[in-house]
Motif scaffolding. Structure first.
Motif, PDB file in Angstrom:
ATOM      1  N   ALA A 255      44.510  32.627  20.483  1.00  0.00           N
ATOM      2  CA  ALA A 255      45.189  31.738  21.442  1.00  0.00           C
ATOM      3  C   ALA A 255      46.662  31.542  21.102  1.00  0.00           C
ATOM      4  O   ALA A 255      47.174  30.429  21.111  1.00  0.00           O
ATOM      5  CB  ALA A 255      44.459  30.396  21.540  1.00  0.00           C
ATOM      6  N   VAL A 256      47.317  32.651  20.777  1.00  0.00           N
ATOM      7  CA  VAL A 256      48.768  32.620  20.527  1.00  0.00           C
ATOM      8  C   VAL A 256      49.464  33.509  21.554  1.00  0.00           C
ATOM      9  O   VAL A 256      48.872  34.440  22.090  1.00  0.00           O
ATOM     10  CB  VAL A 256      49.121  33.096  19.104  1.00  0.00           C
ATOM     11  N   ARG A 257      50.749  33.239  21.797  1.00  0.00           N
ATOM     12  CA  ARG A 257      51.425  33.993  22.860  1.00  0.00           C
ATOM     13  C   ARG A 257      52.213  35.187  22.336  1.00  0.00           C
ATOM     14  O   ARG A 257      52.843  35.900  23.123  1.00  0.00           O
ATOM     15  CB  ARG A 257      52.285  33.072  23.720  1.00  0.00           C
ATOM     16  N   ASP A 258      52.168  35.414  21.039  1.00  0.00           N
ATOM     17  CA  ASP A 258      52.854  36.570  20.464  1.00  0.00           C
ATOM     18  C   ASP A 258      52.468  36.630  18.989  1.00  0.00           C
ATOM     19  O   ASP A 258      51.936  35.652  18.443  1.00  0.00           O
ATOM     20  CB  ASP A 258      54.382  36.417  20.598  1.00  0.00           C
ATOM     21  N   VAL A 259      52.723  37.755  18.361  1.00  0.00           N
ATOM     22  CA  VAL A 259      52.610  37.838  16.903  1.00  0.00           C
ATOM     23  C   VAL A 259      53.860  38.523  16.370  1.00  0.00           C
ATOM     24  O   VAL A 259      54.484  39.332  17.060  1.00  0.00           O
ATOM     25  CB  VAL A 259      51.346  38.607  16.438  1.00  0.00           C
ATOM     26  N   ALA A 260      54.234  38.172  15.144  1.00  0.00           N
ATOM     27  CA  ALA A 260      55.405  38.766  14.507  1.00  0.00           C
ATOM     28  C   ALA A 260      55.091  39.016  13.039  1.00  0.00           C
ATOM     29  O   ALA A 260      54.166  38.418  12.472  1.00  0.00           O
ATOM     30  CB  ALA A 260      56.619  37.854  14.647  1.00  0.00           C
ATOM     31  N   ILE A 261      55.864  39.897  12.442  1.00  0.00           N
ATOM     32  CA  ILE A 261      55.569  40.382  11.087  1.00  0.00           C
ATOM     33  C   ILE A 261      56.874  40.503  10.308  1.00  0.00           C
ATOM     34  O   ILE A 261      57.885  40.957  10.852  1.00  0.00           O
ATOM     35  CB  ILE A 261      54.898  41.778  11.171  1.00  0.00           C
ATOM     36  N   SER A 262      56.841  40.111   9.039  1.00  0.00           N
ATOM     37  CA  SER A 262      57.939  40.423   8.122  1.00  0.00           C
ATOM     38  C   SER A 262      57.362  41.202   6.948  1.00  0.00           C
ATOM     39  O   SER A 262      56.278  40.878   6.453  1.00  0.00           O
ATOM     40  CB  SER A 262      58.617  39.147   7.612  1.00  0.00           C
ATOM     41  N   VAL A 263      58.088  42.215   6.531  1.00  0.00           N
ATOM     42  CA  VAL A 263      57.653  43.066   5.425  1.00  0.00           C
ATOM     43  C   VAL A 263      58.727  43.030   4.350  1.00  0.00           C
ATOM     44  O   VAL A 263      59.923  43.061   4.658  1.00  0.00           O
ATOM     45  CB  VAL A 263      57.441  44.522   5.912  1.00  0.00           C
ATOM     46  N   GLY A 264      58.303  42.931   3.101  1.00  0.00           N
ATOM     47  CA  GLY A 264      59.283  42.926   2.022  1.00  0.00           C
ATOM     48  C   GLY A 264      58.610  42.839   0.671  1.00  0.00           C
ATOM     49  O   GLY A 264      57.403  43.064   0.537  1.00  0.00           O
ATOM     50  N   ARG A 265      59.417  42.513  -0.329  1.00  0.00           N
ATOM     51  CA  ARG A 265      58.897  42.268  -1.686  1.00  0.00           C
ATOM     52  C   ARG A 265      59.087  40.779  -1.934  1.00  0.00           C
ATOM     53  O   ARG A 265      60.166  40.346  -2.312  1.00  0.00           O
ATOM     54  CB  ARG A 265      59.675  43.099  -2.706  1.00  0.00           C
ATOM     55  N   PHE A 266      58.024  40.033  -1.677  1.00  0.00           N
ATOM     56  CA  PHE A 266      58.166  38.582  -1.608  1.00  0.00           C
ATOM     57  C   PHE A 266      57.727  37.887  -2.890  1.00  0.00           C
ATOM     58  O   PHE A 266      56.668  38.190  -3.447  1.00  0.00           O
ATOM     59  CB  PHE A 266      57.322  38.028  -0.445  1.00  0.00           C
ATOM     60  N   ARG A 267      58.551  36.941  -3.329  1.00  0.00           N
ATOM     61  CA  ARG A 267      58.070  35.894  -4.240  1.00  0.00           C
ATOM     62  C   ARG A 267      57.516  34.815  -3.332  1.00  0.00           C
ATOM     63  O   ARG A 267      58.206  34.360  -2.418  1.00  0.00           O
ATOM     64  CB  ARG A 267      59.229  35.309  -5.050  1.00  0.00           C
ATOM     65  N   SER A 268      56.277  34.384  -3.545  1.00  0.00           N
ATOM     66  CA  SER A 268      55.682  33.494  -2.550  1.00  0.00           C
ATOM     67  C   SER A 268      55.152  32.218  -3.170  1.00  0.00           C
ATOM     68  O   SER A 268      54.920  32.127  -4.378  1.00  0.00           O
ATOM     69  CB  SER A 268      54.571  34.219  -1.789  1.00  0.00           C
ATOM     70  N   ALA A 269      54.985  31.231  -2.321  1.00  0.00           N
ATOM     71  CA  ALA A 269      54.406  29.948  -2.701  1.00  0.00           C
ATOM     72  C   ALA A 269      53.535  29.489  -1.546  1.00  0.00           C
ATOM     73  O   ALA A 269      53.850  29.752  -0.382  1.00  0.00           O
ATOM     74  CB  ALA A 269      55.510  28.934  -2.983  1.00  0.00           C
ATOM     75  N   GLU A 270      52.446  28.815  -1.863  1.00  0.00           N
ATOM     76  CA  GLU A 270      51.472  28.446  -0.833  1.00  0.00           C
ATOM     77  C   GLU A 270      51.007  27.020  -1.020  1.00  0.00           C
ATOM     78  O   GLU A 270      50.924  26.530  -2.149  1.00  0.00           O
ATOM     79  CB  GLU A 270      50.239  29.368  -0.915  1.00  0.00           C
ATOM     80  N   ALA A 271      50.659  26.384   0.086  1.00  0.00           N
ATOM     81  CA  ALA A 271      50.098  25.027   0.028  1.00  0.00           C
ATOM     82  C   ALA A 271      49.361  24.742   1.329  1.00  0.00           C
ATOM     83  O   ALA A 271      49.557  25.434   2.334  1.00  0.00           O
ATOM     84  CB  ALA A 271      51.206  23.998  -0.179  1.00  0.00           C
ATOM     85  N   LEU A 272      48.512  23.719   1.282  1.00  0.00           N
ATOM     86  CA  LEU A 272      47.854  23.225   2.491  1.00  0.00           C
ATOM     87  C   LEU A 272      48.527  21.928   2.911  1.00  0.00           C
ATOM     88  O   LEU A 272      48.848  21.090   2.065  1.00  0.00           O
ATOM     89  CB  LEU A 272      46.375  22.922   2.219  1.00  0.00           C
ATOM     90  N   THR A 273      48.702  21.753   4.209  1.00  0.00           N
ATOM     91  CA  THR A 273      49.263  20.487   4.679  1.00  0.00           C
ATOM     92  C   THR A 273      48.187  19.408   4.646  1.00  0.00           C
ATOM     93  O   THR A 273      46.995  19.691   4.786  1.00  0.00           O
ATOM     94  CB  THR A 273      49.765  20.613   6.125  1.00  0.00           C
ATOM     95  N   ASP A 274      48.631  18.181   4.483  1.00  0.00           N
ATOM     96  CA  ASP A 274      47.719  17.038   4.540  1.00  0.00           C
ATOM     97  C   ASP A 274      47.782  16.478   5.961  1.00  0.00           C
ATOM     98  O   ASP A 274      48.413  15.465   6.232  1.00  0.00           O
ATOM     99  CB  ASP A 274      48.149  15.992   3.510  1.00  0.00           C
ATOM    100  N   THR A 275      47.162  17.205   6.876  1.00  0.00           N
ATOM    101  CA  THR A 275      47.168  16.847   8.297  1.00  0.00           C
ATOM    102  C   THR A 275      45.730  16.895   8.805  1.00  0.00           C
ATOM    103  O   THR A 275      44.862  17.473   8.148  1.00  0.00           O
ATOM    104  CB  THR A 275      48.031  17.839   9.108  1.00  0.00           C
ATOM    105  N   PRO A 276      45.457  16.294   9.983  1.00  0.00           N
ATOM    106  CA  PRO A 276      44.073  16.299  10.483  1.00  0.00           C
ATOM    107  C   PRO A 276      43.477  17.707  10.544  1.00  0.00           C
ATOM    108  O   PRO A 276      42.293  17.899  10.268  1.00  0.00           O
ATOM    109  CB  PRO A 276      44.214  15.685  11.879  1.00  0.00           C
ATOM    110  N   GLN A 277      44.273  18.682  10.942  1.00  0.00           N
ATOM    111  CA  GLN A 277      43.849  20.082  10.875  1.00  0.00           C
ATOM    112  C   GLN A 277      44.751  20.740   9.835  1.00  0.00           C
ATOM    113  O   GLN A 277      45.888  21.082  10.147  1.00  0.00           O
ATOM    114  CB  GLN A 277      44.029  20.780  12.232  1.00  0.00           C
ATOM    115  N   PRO A 278      44.274  20.917   8.599  1.00  0.00           N
ATOM    116  CA  PRO A 278      45.166  21.466   7.562  1.00  0.00           C
ATOM    117  C   PRO A 278      45.701  22.846   7.946  1.00  0.00           C
ATOM    118  O   PRO A 278      44.992  23.662   8.535  1.00  0.00           O
ATOM    119  CB  PRO A 278      44.262  21.555   6.329  1.00  0.00           C
ATOM    120  N   VAL A 279      46.948  23.053   7.630  1.00  0.00           N
ATOM    121  CA  VAL A 279      47.601  24.331   7.901  1.00  0.00           C
ATOM    122  C   VAL A 279      47.916  24.984   6.560  1.00  0.00           C
ATOM    123  O   VAL A 279      48.493  24.355   5.670  1.00  0.00           O
ATOM    124  CB  VAL A 279      48.908  24.122   8.701  1.00  0.00           C
TER     125      VAL A 279
END
Ligand SMILES: [Zn+2]
Length: 480
Positions: A255-279
């Motif tokens: 149910a999205v109207r488009d998709v996009a992509i980035s490609v690279g050599r990433f240093r990454s960090a991740e987390a979950l949001t503290d929201t009713p529907q966690p993201v």
């Protein structure tokens, strides 16, 4: 407050991201993925059954804010895209193939794909999208027409009735541009792929959106929400950040109207949001850039939490942000945002706001660019504490009281575009009255028009629930 991903979820995410031969750093926030997915030949048959989205329920009235209805559900007959693509840096190209199932709500005698890489700005940077031949469920291709470089028309021998399904398969090839300050770019082995594949430009209830391409740092796209399942093959050592959720070798975005992509050599960090529907939020910074992904991550999570309170929960499970070189500011796609270096300020919150105003509630970005840009600027200004500054800014004569002009107008007034549409759009909302009441009205707008392509009259309907004289106020800015 942000929550780090639970250890199990981190393990699953990394396991899913890794394929045989993968090298992975021992640092938990660093992920170097070697993608070995192969592009399938011929129409793909992977299931595209949509998974249920966590739609928000109704919200009781709070103070002067009337009760907000439950979030509208997406059209169950929305299109489904099954796509595979392979990035070949030696060839400086992306080879792809898509199969889309489409069921229009109005009868039509054609299919219309938009080929945005052939628009003036990406084409001038060297991009080119070649699409076809087109197959309509048979081994023999059908004739097509190209009325302009960004439009591919497939006339139908027998018109398609409302509610009747058609399946189209389109192989395509994208020649990458160079280091362009845009949504399509290649700088070394960092690649941005936005508005990059043939996409059906259907507006439910209206028909095909054939708005002209713009040469500005903007877009004039209109697409309905759809379910996407796609595979991405990239050279060894490169990682992918993209719209949706990774599921084994494929990405899913429902149910999205488009998709996009980035490609690279990433240093990454991740987390979950503290929201009713966690993201699940992932930030990746391409190697060679000094930006700290953790700084971006903290602010993205805070913006999600602020906007969820103000505009209602977001039903999408993931958000990724790729910081890549050669880009000024940011560019939004559903669930994936591209930003340039040094953009932890207003650009960051502005792009998160687009997940509500553009991704969830869509609009015809050619006809009504202020609907998403003005509202995202409003969201950003309150988050950043800059609303007074935004309200005080002067608007150029070419755009004053013309916030509602289409991209065809701004094409010849590009110097006035940002202040007239972004800033003036936020000013129009500020002129309504109490900012909390504006946010209340926008909660109604987001719930009622979720997954649709809204028009200014739809926004006016929502604003009127809180501001009875909203029409006169908006008209004073040329919004209607
Ligand atoms: Zn924007």
């Amino acid at each position: 407050m942000r929550r780090h991903l639970p250890p199990l979820l981190v393990a699953l995410a990394l396991a899913a991201a890794c394929s045989p031969g993968t090298q992975r750093s021992a640092t938990p926030t660093t992920e170097v993925t070697s993608e070995t997915t192969t592009t399938t030949a011929g129409p793909t048959t992977t299931s595209t059954a949509p998974s249920p989205l966590p739609l928000a329920g109704p919200q009781a009235a709070t103070g002067p804010c009337p009760a907000v209805p439950a979030q509208a559900a997406p059209d169950p007959d929305r299109p489904t895209y099954t796509m595979s693509l392979r990035l070949d840096l030696d060839d400086n190209a992306v080879e792809g193939r898509l199969t889309v199932r489409f069921r229009p709500d109005l009868s039509t005698d054609r299919l219309v794909f938009r080929l945005w890489p052939n628009g003036p700005r990406p084409a001038a940077a060297g991009a080119r999208l070649e699409a076809g031949p087109v197959f309509l469920g048979a081994p023999v291709p059908v004739p097509t027409e190209a009325p302009d470089p960004t439009t591919l028309v497939v006339p139908l021998e027998v018109p398609l009735a409302a509610g009747e399904e058609i399946e189209a398969t389109v192989p395509w090839r994208l020649t990458l541009p160079g280091a362009s300050n845009d949504r399509l770019a290649r700088q070394g082995d960092a690649v941005r792929l936005g508005s990059f594949f043939p996409v059906l430009a259907w507006e439910p209830g209206v028909g095909w959106a054939t708005d002209a391409a713009t040469s500005a740092f903007a877009e004039s796209t209109t697409t309905p929400v759809a379910d996407f399942s796609y595979s991405v093959a990239v050279p060894d050592g490169l990682s992918v950040l993209a719209s949706g959720v990774r599921d084994g070798a494929r990405w899913r975005a429902d149910a999205v109207r488009d998709v996009a992509i980035s490609v690279g050599r990433f240093r990454s960090a991740e987390a979950l949001t503290d929201t009713p529907q966690p993201v699940e939020v992932t930030v990746g910074v391409h190697e060679g850039l000094d930006d700290d992904p953790e700084v971006y991550l903290d602010r993205v999570v805070r913006a999600f939490e602020d906007f969820s309170r103000r505009f209602g929960p977001l039903p999408y499970p993931a958000y990724s942000l790729a910081v890549t070189p050669g880009l000024s500011g940011g560019i939004e796609y559903p669930g994936h945002v591209m930003q340039g270096p040094g953009t932890t300020g207003r650009t960051l919150s502005h792009e998160v706001a687009h997940m509500w105003f553009y991704a969830l509630v869509g609009n015809n970005q050619g006809a009504d660019p202020w609907l998403d840009e003005g509202l995202a600027t409003w969201a950003e200004a309150r988050f950043e504490g800059t609303l007074d500054d935004v309200v005080a800014r002067s608007i150029p004569a070419a755009g004053r009281e013309r916030v509602g002009e289409p991209m065809t107008y701004w094409e010849s007034h590009q110097g006035a575009y940002f202040r007239s549409v972004y800033v003036q759009g936020a000013q129009a909302l500020a002129a309504l009255g109490d900012p909390d009441a504006v946010d209340c009205a926008l909660r109604h707008y987001a719930a009622t028009h979720a997954f649709t392509i809204a028009r200014p009259a739809d926004l006016l309907d929502a604003l009127r629930r809180v501001f009875p004289d909203a029409e006169a106020t908006l008209a004073g800015f040329g919004a209607l």
